[in-house]
Design a protein around this motif. Structure first.
Motif, mmCIF file in Angstrom:
data_model
loop_
_atom_site.group_PDB
_atom_site.id
_atom_site.type_symbol
_atom_site.label_atom_id
_atom_site.label_comp_id
_atom_site.label_asym_id
_atom_site.label_seq_id
_atom_site.Cartn_x
_atom_site.Cartn_y
_atom_site.Cartn_z
ATOM 1 N N PRO A 168 13.344 -0.598 -0.888
ATOM 2 C CA PRO A 168 11.745 0.205 -0.747
ATOM 3 C C PRO A 168 11.596 1.913 -0.898
ATOM 4 C CG PRO A 168 12.267 -0.432 1.271
ATOM 5 C CD PRO A 168 13.457 -0.594 0.475
ATOM 6 N N ALA A 169 10.601 1.867 -1.558
ATOM 7 C CA ALA A 169 10.973 3.444 -1.331
ATOM 8 C C ALA A 169 8.932 3.544 -0.101
ATOM 9 C CB ALA A 169 10.410 4.288 -3.294
ATOM 10 N N THR A 170 10.148 5.126 0.053
ATOM 11 C CA THR A 170 8.869 6.008 0.788
ATOM 12 C C THR A 170 7.379 5.466 0.850
ATOM 13 O OG1 THR A 170 10.698 6.967 1.778
ATOM 14 C CG2 THR A 170 7.830 8.084 2.312
ATOM 15 N N PRO A 171 6.929 4.779 1.882
ATOM 16 C CA PRO A 171 5.433 4.369 0.532
ATOM 17 C C PRO A 171 4.461 5.753 0.968
ATOM 18 C CG PRO A 171 6.040 3.104 3.233
ATOM 19 C CD PRO A 171 6.782 4.195 3.246
ATOM 20 N N ARG A 172 3.629 5.637 -0.342
ATOM 21 C CA ARG A 172 2.949 6.676 -0.486
ATOM 22 C C ARG A 172 0.873 6.891 0.964
ATOM 23 N NH1 ARG A 172 4.169 4.358 -4.575
ATOM 24 N NH2 ARG A 172 1.969 3.010 -4.892
ATOM 25 N N ALA A 173 1.233 8.010 0.669
ATOM 26 C CA ALA A 173 -0.153 8.735 1.289
ATOM 27 C C ALA A 173 -1.321 8.095 1.093
ATOM 28 C CB ALA A 173 -0.004 9.855 2.028
ATOM 29 N N PHE A 174 -2.198 7.471 1.985
ATOM 30 C CA PHE A 174 -3.459 6.839 0.904
ATOM 31 C C PHE A 174 -4.502 8.129 0.516
ATOM 32 C CE2 PHE A 174 -8.212 5.720 1.329
ATOM 33 C CZ PHE A 174 -7.831 4.782 0.027
ATOM 34 N N ARG A 175 -5.082 8.290 -1.010
ATOM 35 C CA ARG A 175 -5.717 9.114 -0.962
ATOM 36 C C ARG A 175 -7.013 8.791 -1.600
ATOM 37 N NH1 ARG A 175 -2.329 12.762 -4.949
ATOM 38 N NH2 ARG A 175 -4.079 11.671 -6.567
ATOM 39 N N ALA A 176 -7.740 8.854 -0.858
ATOM 40 C CA ALA A 176 -9.592 8.059 -1.098
ATOM 41 C C ALA A 176 -9.567 8.318 -2.673
ATOM 42 C CB ALA A 176 -10.947 8.706 -0.597
ATOM 43 N N SER A 177 -9.608 9.460 -3.859
ATOM 44 C CA SER A 177 -9.683 10.216 -4.840
ATOM 45 C C SER A 177 -9.237 8.174 -5.261
ATOM 46 C CB SER A 177 -9.219 11.529 -5.219
ATOM 47 O OG SER A 177 -7.971 11.072 -4.961
ATOM 48 N N ASP A 178 -7.884 7.765 -4.987
ATOM 49 C CA ASP A 178 -6.584 7.046 -6.035
ATOM 50 C C ASP A 178 -7.893 5.799 -5.757
ATOM 51 O OD1 ASP A 178 -5.711 8.877 -7.057
ATOM 52 O OD2 ASP A 178 -3.730 8.754 -5.563
ATOM 53 N N PHE A 179 -8.604 5.773 -5.299
ATOM 54 C CA PHE A 179 -9.383 4.267 -4.284
ATOM 55 C C PHE A 179 -10.394 3.691 -5.597
ATOM 56 C CE2 PHE A 179 -12.323 0.838 -2.910
ATOM 57 C CZ PHE A 179 -11.150 0.176 -2.059
#
Length: 180
Positions: A168-179
């Motif tokens: 597994p890669a390190t989880p990415r941070a959530f960005r509202a703009s990508d939702f």
């Protein structure tokens, strides 16, 4: 139902959904409902790294919400999250929680998370049914772990595998703009 990322402006509606759960039930182990300001802070803090989603009815009112939080602090746990769902009293039993969870799981998988965990204060047949409906499997019970409304309460734990990559890669941070 429209599902979108929560904003600080949703704090009042979210606090209104949550307050009677805190004051009138043993479902939440909080003893006092958080203020609107406290809820606003929780939303902002969560969205720095993880998703918090709301479902709106046709009038734009919040019907329910889901969010993810860190499962544990140690680095090897970074691919796991705890998840929570609450639905407005008049919207329960309509699939709101299920639809919100499905979107949350999609987003968590996109970010690289592998396991989701849910703690459910017992008894709570509706929450158990919701979680098992969306793929959670029971793990075990913490007996007499919380004291609320003059009695010791149990918490059951459920787990849902999101996906399991070999490396597994390190989880990415959530960005509202990508939702979307």
């Amino acid at each position: 139902m429209k599902i979108r990322v929560a904003t600080p402006q949703d704090a009042e509606a979210i606090a209104a959904i949550y307050a009677p759960i805190v004051t009138d039930t043993t479902i939440s182990f909080e003893l006092e409902p958080p203020s609107v300001e406290e809820m606003r802070g929780r939303i902002v803090s969560t969205l720095e790294r993880l998703p918090w989603l709301v479902g709106e009815d046709d009038t734009g009112a919040v019907k329910g919400y889901v969010y993810a939080g860190r499962h544990r602090e140690r680095p090897a746990y970074q691919w796991s999250v705890d998840v929570t769902a609450y639905v407005r009293a008049d919207a329960r039993g309509q699939g709101v929680g299920k639809r919100l969870y499905e979107r949350l799981f999609d987003e968590l998988m996109r970010l690289g998370y592998c396991q989701a965990f849910a703690g459910i204060a017992l008894p709570n047949a509706a929450s158990v049914a919701l979680h098992e409906c969306v793929g959670f499997k029971p793990l075990g019970i913490y007996r007499n772990v919380g004291f609320k409304m003059s009695a010791w309460r149990d918490v059951g734990w459920w787990q849902r595998e999101l996906h399991t990559p070999v490396e597994p890669a390190t989880p990415r941070a959530f960005r509202a703009s990508d939702f979307t």
